[in-house]
Design an enzyme around this catalytic site. Sequence first.
Site, PDB file in Angstrom:
ATOM      1  N   THR A  48       0.837  -1.193   0.000  1.00 52.14           N
ATOM      2  CA  THR A  48       0.000   0.000   0.000  1.00 52.14           C
ATOM      3  C   THR A  48       0.875   1.248   0.000  1.00 52.14           C
ATOM      4  O   THR A  48       2.108   1.171  -0.083  1.00 52.14           O
ATOM      5  CB  THR A  48      -0.993  -0.019   1.185  1.00 52.14           C
ATOM      6  OG1 THR A  48      -1.953   1.033   1.006  1.00 52.14           O
ATOM      7  CG2 THR A  48      -0.294   0.149   2.524  1.00 52.14           C
ATOM      8  N   GLY A 108      -5.111  12.666  -8.637  1.00 48.55           N
ATOM      9  CA  GLY A 108      -3.893  12.029  -8.152  1.00 48.55           C
ATOM     10  C   GLY A 108      -3.195  11.275  -9.267  1.00 48.55           C
ATOM     11  O   GLY A 108      -3.822  10.876 -10.255  1.00 48.55           O
ATOM     12  N   ASP A 133      -5.551  -4.163  -7.454  1.00 48.87           N
ATOM     13  CA  ASP A 133      -6.346  -2.932  -7.324  1.00 48.87           C
ATOM     14  C   ASP A 133      -7.224  -2.730  -8.552  1.00 48.87           C
ATOM     15  O   ASP A 133      -8.391  -2.354  -8.450  1.00 48.87           O
ATOM     16  CB  ASP A 133      -5.436  -1.706  -7.174  1.00 48.87           C
ATOM     17  CG  ASP A 133      -4.940  -1.503  -5.762  1.00 48.87           C
ATOM     18  OD1 ASP A 133      -5.563  -2.043  -4.825  1.00 48.87           O
ATOM     19  OD2 ASP A 133      -3.927  -0.800  -5.587  1.00 48.87           O
ATOM     20  N   LYS A 144       3.719   1.397  -3.809  1.00 50.99           N
ATOM     21  CA  LYS A 144       3.228   0.633  -4.964  1.00 50.99           C
ATOM     22  C   LYS A 144       4.109   0.798  -6.203  1.00 50.99           C
ATOM     23  O   LYS A 144       4.157  -0.089  -7.055  1.00 50.99           O
ATOM     24  CB  LYS A 144       1.781   1.020  -5.283  1.00 50.99           C
ATOM     25  CG  LYS A 144       0.805   0.588  -4.202  1.00 50.99           C
ATOM     26  CD  LYS A 144      -0.627   0.945  -4.545  1.00 50.99           C
ATOM     27  CE  LYS A 144      -1.558   0.531  -3.416  1.00 50.99           C
ATOM     28  NZ  LYS A 144      -2.974   0.774  -3.741  1.00 50.99           N
ATOM     29  N   GLY A 204      -0.458   8.839  -8.390  1.00 52.82           N
ATOM     30  CA  GLY A 204       0.372   7.796  -7.788  1.00 52.82           C
ATOM     31  C   GLY A 204      -0.015   6.402  -8.253  1.00 52.82           C
ATOM     32  O   GLY A 204      -0.706   6.222  -9.264  1.00 52.82           O
ATOM     33  N   GLY A 205       0.422   5.395  -7.483  1.00 55.89           N
ATOM     34  CA  GLY A 205       0.186   4.004  -7.851  1.00 55.89           C
ATOM     35  C   GLY A 205      -1.282   3.637  -7.940  1.00 55.89           C
ATOM     36  O   GLY A 205      -1.705   2.929  -8.862  1.00 55.89           O
ATOM     37  N   ASN A 240       0.534  -3.993  -6.158  1.00 57.66           N
ATOM     38  CA  ASN A 240      -0.004  -4.011  -4.795  1.00 57.66           C
ATOM     39  C   ASN A 240      -0.079  -5.422  -4.217  1.00 57.66           C
ATOM     40  O   ASN A 240      -0.552  -5.609  -3.102  1.00 57.66           O
ATOM     41  CB  ASN A 240      -1.387  -3.348  -4.734  1.00 57.66           C
ATOM     42  CG  ASN A 240      -2.480  -4.233  -5.276  1.00 57.66           C
ATOM     43  OD1 ASN A 240      -2.373  -4.748  -6.392  1.00 57.66           O
ATOM     44  ND2 ASN A 240      -3.544  -4.432  -4.507  1.00 57.66           N
ATOM     45  N   LEU A 259     -11.412   6.187  -3.206  1.00 54.44           N
ATOM     46  CA  LEU A 259     -10.746   4.912  -2.941  1.00 54.44           C
ATOM     47  C   LEU A 259     -10.544   4.673  -1.450  1.00 54.44           C
ATOM     48  O   LEU A 259     -10.340   3.542  -1.018  1.00 54.44           O
ATOM     49  CB  LEU A 259      -9.384   4.856  -3.645  1.00 54.44           C
ATOM     50  CG  LEU A 259      -9.358   5.007  -5.165  1.00 54.44           C
ATOM     51  CD1 LEU A 259      -7.979   4.626  -5.697  1.00 54.44           C
ATOM     52  CD2 LEU A 259     -10.429   4.183  -5.849  1.00 54.44           C
ATOM     53  N   TYR A 309     -11.439   4.064   2.411  1.00 49.36           N
ATOM     54  CA  TYR A 309     -12.531   3.347   3.079  1.00 49.36           C
ATOM     55  C   TYR A 309     -12.555   3.612   4.582  1.00 49.36           C
ATOM     56  O   TYR A 309     -13.436   3.127   5.284  1.00 49.36           O
ATOM     57  CB  TYR A 309     -12.415   1.840   2.814  1.00 49.36           C
ATOM     58  CG  TYR A 309     -11.059   1.268   3.155  1.00 49.36           C
ATOM     59  CD1 TYR A 309     -10.761   0.856   4.449  1.00 49.36           C
ATOM     60  CD2 TYR A 309     -10.066   1.171   2.191  1.00 49.36           C
ATOM     61  CE1 TYR A 309      -9.515   0.360   4.774  1.00 49.36           C
ATOM     62  CE2 TYR A 309      -8.811   0.670   2.504  1.00 49.36           C
ATOM     63  CZ  TYR A 309      -8.544   0.265   3.794  1.00 49.36           C
ATOM     64  OH  TYR A 309      -7.292  -0.219   4.115  1.00 49.36           O
TER      65      TYR A 309
END
Length: 255
Positions: A67, A136, A113, A71, A138-139, A92, A215, A217
Amino acid sequence: MDSFQNEKKLYGLIGYPLGHSFSMEYFNEKFESENINAEYMNFEIEDIGDLMEVIAEYPNLCGLNVTYPYKEQVLPYLTSIDDAAKAIGAVNVIKITRGPKDNDVELRGYNSDTIGFMKSVEPFVNENRKKAMVLGTGGASKAVTYALRKLGIEVMLVSRQKSAATHTYDELTKAMVNEHKIIVNATPLGMFPHTDTCPDFPYRFLCKSHLCYDLIYNPDITLFMQKSKAAGAEVKNGLEMLLLQAFAAYDIWTK
């Protein structure tokens, strides 16, 4: 041989920080309820360079989830990478295979993912939702972008930093937001414990035909979701994606 077969298998999560993660609770409940001789641990490492120490220290470690923020940083440490993960540019899930010698370890990278996101967002896609903005770069953003394009959805990337491939938040107009009916928060902004943060998005341009998917939670309802819902948009958090990608990760580890 029998003792090796009966040895408890270990799985885990690498990232930093890991206070937001539900993975350990989820997997350990799964192992207990299904009588699987396995355990799941969190490995909160401050530097990706510590990965090999973790693998050496736990010889029964068979698989890892990866995480934020590793990633992409994990890629140079992998022996091989699945084609989809290679195309995404982020991993991931790591499957660990060990040979007879201590240093004979193979690390193969995958991306679940994209599987989790694709399955969770597909029911919300319709003729009016054929373009998306992904916040964003990123990964997680890369996995989401890959999944959306697989579903035939055109993607615009939004970031705080201007580049040839991205727009900045300041550049977003009402017409642009109206054209892109799926908005995905793929940044860590709003994640526990920083629940009072969110992307600097023009929420006032949203309407009831938008889907705003976070994304994150934890918390269940982020500030991004609150602001989007207040503007009339449909909202969804990342819990279903988390569960679906976890199912896929376990399949990868055990196949």
